[in-house]
Design a protein around this motif. Structure first.
Motif, PDB file in Angstrom:
ATOM      1  N   ASP A   3      -5.044   2.842 -18.991  1.00  0.00           N
ATOM      2  CA  ASP A   3      -4.311   3.982 -19.544  1.00  0.00           C
ATOM      3  C   ASP A   3      -2.952   4.113 -18.862  1.00  0.00           C
ATOM      4  O   ASP A   3      -2.726   5.013 -18.044  1.00  0.00           O
ATOM      5  N   PRO A   4      -2.003   3.209 -19.178  1.00  0.00           N
ATOM      6  CA  PRO A   4      -0.695   3.224 -18.504  1.00  0.00           C
ATOM      7  C   PRO A   4       0.131   4.473 -18.798  1.00  0.00           C
ATOM      8  O   PRO A   4       1.030   4.808 -18.030  1.00  0.00           O
ATOM      9  N   ARG A   5      -0.156   5.157 -19.889  1.00  0.00           N
ATOM     10  CA  ARG A   5       0.593   6.386 -20.180  1.00  0.00           C
ATOM     11  C   ARG A   5       0.102   7.546 -19.324  1.00  0.00           C
ATOM     12  O   ARG A   5       0.870   8.426 -18.955  1.00  0.00           O
ATOM     13  N   ARG A   6      -1.183   7.537 -19.029  1.00  0.00           N
ATOM     14  CA  ARG A   6      -1.775   8.615 -18.244  1.00  0.00           C
ATOM     15  C   ARG A   6      -1.471   8.454 -16.761  1.00  0.00           C
ATOM     16  O   ARG A   6      -1.265   9.432 -16.043  1.00  0.00           O
ATOM     17  N   PHE A   7      -1.474   7.212 -16.284  1.00  0.00           N
ATOM     18  CA  PHE A   7      -1.240   6.935 -14.872  1.00  0.00           C
ATOM     19  C   PHE A   7       0.017   6.086 -14.725  1.00  0.00           C
ATOM     20  O   PHE A   7       0.057   4.948 -15.191  1.00  0.00           O
ATOM     21  N   ALA A   8       1.029   6.650 -14.088  1.00  0.00           N
ATOM     22  CA  ALA A   8       2.306   5.943 -13.939  1.00  0.00           C
ATOM     23  C   ALA A   8       2.382   5.222 -12.599  1.00  0.00           C
ATOM     24  O   ALA A   8       2.629   4.024 -12.530  1.00  0.00           O
ATOM     25  N   VAL A   9       2.174   5.975 -11.522  1.00  0.00           N
ATOM     26  CA  VAL A   9       2.202   5.410 -10.170  1.00  0.00           C
ATOM     27  C   VAL A   9       0.934   5.851  -9.453  1.00  0.00           C
ATOM     28  O   VAL A   9       0.659   7.045  -9.335  1.00  0.00           O
ATOM     29  N   VAL A  10       0.154   4.893  -8.993  1.00  0.00           N
ATOM     30  CA  VAL A  10      -1.104   5.188  -8.307  1.00  0.00           C
ATOM     31  C   VAL A  10      -0.869   5.168  -6.800  1.00  0.00           C
ATOM     32  O   VAL A  10      -0.343   4.186  -6.255  1.00  0.00           O
ATOM     33  N   GLY A  11      -1.264   6.234  -6.126  1.00  0.00           N
ATOM     34  CA  GLY A  11      -1.164   6.303  -4.674  1.00  0.00           C
ATOM     35  C   GLY A  11      -2.553   6.275  -4.057  1.00  0.00           C
ATOM     36  O   GLY A  11      -3.350   7.192  -4.268  1.00  0.00           O
ATOM     37  N   LEU A  12      -2.863   5.221  -3.329  1.00  0.00           N
ATOM     38  CA  LEU A  12      -4.156   5.076  -2.680  1.00  0.00           C
ATOM     39  C   LEU A  12      -4.066   5.570  -1.232  1.00  0.00           C
ATOM     40  O   LEU A  12      -3.124   5.224  -0.518  1.00  0.00           O
ATOM     41  N   VAL A  13      -5.064   6.344  -0.824  1.00  0.00           N
ATOM     42  CA  VAL A  13      -5.082   6.891   0.538  1.00  0.00           C
ATOM     43  C   VAL A  13      -6.339   6.379   1.240  1.00  0.00           C
ATOM     44  O   VAL A  13      -7.413   6.983   1.155  1.00  0.00           O
ATOM     45  N   PRO A  14      -6.258   5.240   1.929  1.00  0.00           N
ATOM     46  CA  PRO A  14      -7.421   4.690   2.622  1.00  0.00           C
ATOM     47  C   PRO A  14      -7.846   5.580   3.792  1.00  0.00           C
ATOM     48  O   PRO A  14      -7.010   5.970   4.614  1.00  0.00           O
ATOM     49  N   CYS A  15      -9.159   5.880   3.865  1.00  0.00           N
ATOM     50  CA  CYS A  15      -9.676   6.717   4.950  1.00  0.00           C
ATOM     51  C   CYS A  15     -11.016   6.208   5.483  1.00  0.00           C
ATOM     52  O   CYS A  15     -11.571   6.828   6.399  1.00  0.00           O
ATOM     53  N   ALA A  16     -11.560   5.153   4.929  1.00  0.00           N
ATOM     54  CA  ALA A  16     -12.909   4.714   5.268  1.00  0.00           C
ATOM     55  C   ALA A  16     -12.970   4.059   6.649  1.00  0.00           C
ATOM     56  O   ALA A  16     -12.033   3.377   7.067  1.00  0.00           O
TER      57      ALA A  16
END
Length: 274
Positions: free
Chosen positions: A116-129
């Motif tokens: 869904d490229p229209r719904r999500f433009a830039v994905v920010g991942l926050v690693p915490c594991a």
């Protein structure tokens, strides 16, 4: 006449060069406060931190095309709390005392961008594991919980991002002792409720992964607890049966890709408000 032909050639060369520049050159400042990101928190223990391709303490360095780096489109909040282009191993400076390999994060991010490229433009991942962490260590007020909250706060400060979901993969540690397995459901539900309260998002989607393996004899008891969570907007995807590393505990690279895709499918098909 020849001069006009030369001008026309330069014009077409300019058009071609411009098109290439627009489509291939990354002009995104990944530290810009104006860059609004769809933020996903990655939390749990080693299978979320990523052990795909890690054998006998060494990562093979193999990165399949499905989890390629996408400059300016998939970002990672590093251990120094700054945004950068995301690449495996995502947790290398977070779960820093262990050897990290491929986890589900990059497969997840690539899959939702494709889906869904229209719904999500830039994905920010926050690693915490953190590898080897038990559910008790994630309780409110503890080091791991506070670390997650601090990183989540940085991820959204200044309006630069919005937390869309927590992706959770943990529980292997809690399969060792019966008492831990028996109390797992209560502690997990409390964790999800505390995260939602402290992130000011009462219905924040939580996508959790049911265990594929464990360190002890109570894997099925923990899996039953995971499947039995009774909270709205909590979705469980199941890793049982996926390929494991030779250690019998950690998912292979191929299996991690599959988990990432399942997490993405859950988000894309969910009725949860993102």
């Amino acid at each position: 006449m020849a001069n006009n032909g030369l001008k026309l050639s330069f014009f077409f060369l300019f058009i071609i060069s411009y098109e290439y520049w627009v489509n291939h050159v990354n002009i995104v400042d990944t530290n810009s406060a104006d860059l609004v990101k769809d933020v996903f928190i990655l939390a749990g223990q080693s299978n979320m931190a990523g052990r795909g391709g890690v054998i006998d303490g060494y990562w093979d360095g193999v990165i399949p095309p499905e989890i390629r780096t996408r400059p300016g489109k998939i970002l990672r909040l590093g251990g120094d709390l700054s945004w950068e282009d995301a690449a495996e191993p995502l947790h290398s400076d977070i779960d820093a005392n262990k050897t990290c390999g491929v986890g589900p994060g990059m497969a997840f991010a690539n899959a939702i961008l494709r889906g869904d490229p229209r719904r999500f433009a830039v994905v920010g991942l926050v690693p915490c594991a953190i590898g080897g962490s038990g559910i008790e260590e994630w309780s409110r007020g503890g080091r791991l919980y506070d670390g997650l909250m601090r990183r989540a706060g940085v991820a959204v400060e200044g309006g630069g991002g919005k937390i869309r979901a927590v992706l959770w993969f943990q529980g292997e540690r809690d399969t060792v002792n019966r008492s831990d397995a028996e109390s797992y459901k209560e502690k997990l539900q409390r964790l999800f409720m505390d995260l939602r309260a402290d992130l000011n998002s009462p219905l924040l989607p939580v996508i959790q992964v049911a265990l594929a393996s464990g360190e002890g004899a109570y894997v099925e008891m923990v899996r039953e607890a995971q499947h039995g969570i009774e909270l709205p907007n909590v979705i469980t995807v199941d890793a049982k049966g996926l390929e494991l590393q030779p250690d019998g505990l950690h998912l292979s690279t191929r299996a991690q890709l599959r988990v990432g895709e399942m997490l993405a499918h859950a988000i894309l098909q969910s009725n949860c408000s993102l």
